[in-house]
Design a protein around this motif. Structure first.
Motif, PDB file in Angstrom:
ATOM      1  N   SER A  37       0.902  -1.227   0.015  1.00  0.00           N
ATOM      2  CA  SER A  37      -0.083  -0.047  -0.114  1.00  0.00           C
ATOM      3  C   SER A  37       0.857   1.293   0.045  1.00  0.00           C
ATOM      4  O   SER A  37       2.244   1.028   0.217  1.00  0.00           O
ATOM      5  N   ARG A  38       0.254   2.436   0.016  1.00  0.00           N
ATOM      6  CA  ARG A  38       1.085   3.859  -0.175  1.00  0.00           C
ATOM      7  C   ARG A  38       2.006   3.684   1.273  1.00  0.00           C
ATOM      8  O   ARG A  38       2.944   4.088   1.262  1.00  0.00           O
ATOM      9  N   GLU A  58      -0.689   0.336  -8.966  1.00  0.00           N
ATOM     10  CA  GLU A  58      -0.797   1.205 -10.241  1.00  0.00           C
ATOM     11  C   GLU A  58      -0.896   2.458  -9.551  1.00  0.00           C
ATOM     12  O   GLU A  58      -0.063   3.551 -10.003  1.00  0.00           O
ATOM     13  N   THR A  59      -1.586   2.867  -8.778  1.00  0.00           N
ATOM     14  CA  THR A  59      -1.740   4.227  -7.999  1.00  0.00           C
ATOM     15  C   THR A  59      -0.609   4.728  -7.515  1.00  0.00           C
ATOM     16  O   THR A  59      -0.296   5.886  -7.593  1.00  0.00           O
ATOM     17  N   GLU A  60       0.270   3.991  -6.783  1.00  0.00           N
ATOM     18  CA  GLU A  60       1.311   4.189  -6.066  1.00  0.00           C
ATOM     19  C   GLU A  60       2.574   4.523  -7.263  1.00  0.00           C
ATOM     20  O   GLU A  60       3.166   5.699  -7.069  1.00  0.00           O
ATOM     21  N   HIS A  61       2.593   3.768  -8.273  1.00  0.00           N
ATOM     22  CA  HIS A  61       3.480   4.026  -9.456  1.00  0.00           C
ATOM     23  C   HIS A  61       3.204   5.432 -10.005  1.00  0.00           C
ATOM     24  O   HIS A  61       4.175   6.361 -10.143  1.00  0.00           O
ATOM     25  N   ASP A  62       1.712   5.546 -10.113  1.00  0.00           N
ATOM     26  CA  ASP A  62       1.599   6.999 -10.776  1.00  0.00           C
ATOM     27  C   ASP A  62       2.013   8.276 -10.150  1.00  0.00           C
ATOM     28  O   ASP A  62       2.352   9.195 -10.446  1.00  0.00           O
ATOM     29  N   TYR A  63       1.677   7.888  -8.638  1.00  0.00           N
ATOM     30  CA  TYR A  63       1.783   8.754  -7.609  1.00  0.00           C
ATOM     31  C   TYR A  63       3.414   9.346  -7.619  1.00  0.00           C
ATOM     32  O   TYR A  63       3.693  10.582  -7.912  1.00  0.00           O
ATOM     33  N   TYR A  66       3.355  -3.547 -11.174  1.00  0.00           N
ATOM     34  CA  TYR A  66       4.023  -2.421 -10.814  1.00  0.00           C
ATOM     35  C   TYR A  66       5.159  -2.600  -9.990  1.00  0.00           C
ATOM     36  O   TYR A  66       4.714  -3.350  -8.785  1.00  0.00           O
TER      37      TYR A  66
END
Length: 196
Positions: A16-17, A46-51, A91
């Protein structure tokens, strides 16, 4: 170049983040001379990668990989990978020593090889790294001056010894039983790839 024993998966599952940021500083208490970071990797969403892609302009982008502009130490920085493994897009974050021109490709190949195993399993080293990654800072550290010279600078974790109370032990010297107690229930009985 920062010395590293090998490329190592340091967390099981998708971080997780909060877990990702915790692992980005998993050696925060390290003694100055200890080898750290280079070669370590873990999976993120994916969300953490994009962040992470949007935080700062990357140092470089190569296809589905990018490197962070900020270096962790020396020539070691975060490299983020988007990889297709078994028909799924996944990711990953890895620390690569950019003074070694092959480090990024070596990391990419190692991640694909490790994550393409047909049976879910964990090596002893992966179990120890997961324990280190998930143990709170108050319960992990590095052997200091009170330890024998040969142990100084090595990683330690706190164990509960029943009537003996809490005591520190070198991470690398945990028994199979102690490892099982420190792992989450869903990871305790995964097979070792060596036994397969």
């Amino acid at each position: 170049m920062i010395p590293s024993p090998a490329i190592a998966k340091v967390f099981q599952g998708v971080a997780s983040r909060q877990q990702m940021f915790r692992m980005l500083d998993r050696h925060g208490q390290r003694p100055y001379a200890a080898p750290f970071y280079a070669g370590e990797w873990f999976e993120i969403g994916e969300t953490e990668h994009d962040y992470m892609f949007e935080i700062l302009p990357p140092l470089w982008i190569r296809g589905s990989m990018f490197a962070m502009r900020e270096f962790m130490t020396g020539s070691v920085t975060s490299v983020f990978f988007v990889l297709r493994i078994d028909a799924a897009i996944r990711y990953f974050h890895g620390y690569c020593d950019l003074s070694d021109k092959a480090s990024v490709e070596t990391m990419r190949v190692a991640i694909i090889e490790r994550e393409s195993r047909p049976v879910r399993s964990m090596t002893r080293q992966e179990r120890l790294e997961h324990i280190w990654s998930t143990t709170a800072d108050d319960y992990r550290g590095y052997a200091g001056d009170k330890w024998p010279q040969s142990a100084r600078g090595k990683r330690t974790v706190a164990l509960y010894g029943g009537n003996e109370g809490t005591f520190l032990k070198l991470l690398e010297e945990l028994t199979d039983g102690e490892i099982a107690v420190k792992l989450p229930v869903h990871l305790r009985h995964l097979p070792s790839p060596i036994a397969a």
